[in-house]
Design a protein around this motif. Structure first.
Motif, short mmCIF file in Angstrom:
data_model
loop_
_atom_site.label_atom_id
_atom_site.label_comp_id
_atom_site.label_asym_id
_atom_site.label_seq_id
_atom_site.Cartn_x
_atom_site.Cartn_y
_atom_site.Cartn_z
N UNK A 172 0.86 -1.19 0.00
CA UNK A 172 0.00 0.00 0.00
C UNK A 172 0.89 1.23 0.00
N UNK A 173 0.78 2.04 -1.04
CA UNK A 173 1.60 3.25 -1.17
C UNK A 173 0.74 4.48 -0.90
N UNK A 174 0.26 4.60 0.31
CA UNK A 174 -0.70 5.67 0.60
C UNK A 174 -0.55 6.21 2.01
N UNK A 175 0.62 6.01 2.63
CA UNK A 175 0.80 6.43 4.01
C UNK A 175 0.91 7.93 4.17
N UNK A 176 0.99 8.36 5.42
CA UNK A 176 1.07 9.79 5.71
C UNK A 176 2.47 10.35 5.46
N UNK A 177 3.49 9.48 5.46
CA UNK A 177 4.84 9.95 5.20
C UNK A 177 5.49 10.67 6.36
N UNK A 178 4.97 10.51 7.58
CA UNK A 178 5.65 11.08 8.74
C UNK A 178 6.99 10.36 8.97
N UNK A 179 7.03 9.07 8.60
CA UNK A 179 8.24 8.27 8.71
C UNK A 179 8.61 7.74 7.32
N UNK A 180 9.88 7.71 7.01
CA UNK A 180 10.30 7.29 5.67
C UNK A 180 10.32 5.76 5.55
N UNK A 181 10.20 5.30 4.31
CA UNK A 181 10.25 3.88 4.06
C UNK A 181 8.91 3.19 4.27
N UNK A 182 8.98 1.89 4.51
CA UNK A 182 7.77 1.09 4.63
C UNK A 182 7.83 0.22 5.88
N UNK A 183 6.68 -0.36 6.23
CA UNK A 183 6.59 -1.12 7.48
C UNK A 183 5.74 -2.37 7.27
N UNK A 184 6.05 -3.41 8.03
CA UNK A 184 5.24 -4.63 8.06
C UNK A 184 4.98 -5.00 9.50
N UNK A 185 3.73 -4.92 9.98
CA UNK A 185 3.41 -5.39 11.34
C UNK A 185 3.22 -6.90 11.33
N UNK A 186 3.09 -7.50 12.50
CA UNK A 186 2.85 -8.95 12.64
C UNK A 186 3.85 -9.78 11.84
N UNK A 187 5.12 -9.35 11.83
CA UNK A 187 6.10 -9.88 10.88
C UNK A 187 6.24 -11.40 10.93
N UNK A 188 6.42 -11.93 12.14
CA UNK A 188 6.50 -13.39 12.28
C UNK A 188 5.21 -13.98 12.84
#
Length: 255
Positions: A172-188
């Protein structure tokens, strides 16, 4: 699915963001959580140091934002039960479902801690922008309010994320952009999360750096930079992912 929208990093962002991959009261059978305890301590510390709050010694003001779950009554009830007696609790309802009437989002600027719940990242972002919550969050953080969130409530702060908002996991490329890059929750913690996130970072489908956060782990950011990782489980961790692979953040266990 992922509507094109130019997302840029908000280089002007100042403040504290705590991104939970999972955990807190949302994933606790008893409502008790070391991560939530740490968040409350941060809120108490902030209350003592921000000048406009010096004359208010009462419990910290904590606002739950359940937009991503459609203002789930059960979710709100679990939040209020978990924080009862430890904070003055508030709920920002954008749906206006009784007994939580619609609130002016400007209330967030008076909070010590804003806690964003999980659910649909895509729906959260759409509603926040329609109601102006994105800019109010930005201004609240600059004024000293701590922003925190789990799952969708962690995804929203970044440029991009791994989400199941549309069913199957997808970028999903639609974040607020307060933080750079991307994130994945619940990784494992959820099937397919690790494999897909590593692949999307490697082939450029998601922007690097990628931050992968396990359930019961959280990454603390100050003025856009990661400063620490807190975990409430020995098995939990957080990882930086780039085109070459990933390495683990050092973490501080919580008790």
């Amino acid at each position: 699915m992922d509507a094109p929208r130019p997302v840029t990093v908000r280089a002007d962002f100042r403040g504290t963001i705590v991104a939970l991959g999972g955990g807190g009261f949302s994933m606790s059978e008893t409502g008790e959580s070391a991560i939530d305890g740490a968040l409350l301590q941060m809120a108490r510390n902030r209350r003592q140091t921000v000048p406009r709050w010096e004359s208010s010694p009462e419990l910290p003001h904590v606002c739950f934002v359940p937009t991503a779950s459609g203002d789930s009554r059960d979710y709100i009830g679990r939040f209020e039960a978990a924080f009862a007696g430890r904070a003055q609790t508030h709920v920002l309802s954008l749906f206006g479902q009784s007994p939580w009437d619609y609130q002016d989002p400007a209330m967030l600027e008076d909070m010590d801690l804003v806690y964003v719940g999980g659910g649909s990242t895509a729906n959260l972002l759409a509603l926040w922008r329609r109601h102006g919550v994105d800019e109010i969050m930005h201004d609240a953080a600059a004024g000293g309010t701590i922003l925190a969130g789990i799952s969708a409530g962690a995804n929203c702060w970044f440029e991009a994320s791994s989400t199941d908002s549309f069913g199957p996991l997808a970028p999903l490329h639609d974040g607020l952009g307060f933080l750079r890059g991307s994130v994945c929750p619940h990784f494992h913690g959820e099937p397919g999360r690790e494999e897909s996130f590593l692949r999307w970072i490697a082939d450029g489908s998601l922007p690097a750096p990628g931050i992968a956060i396990d359930d019961h782990a959280t990454v603390v950011y100050v003025d856009g930079e990661a400063t620490s990782v807190m975990v409430e489980s020995a098995e939990a961790g957080a990882f930086v992912v780039d085109r070459e692979g990933m390495h683990e953040f050092s973490a501080e266990p919580l008790r």
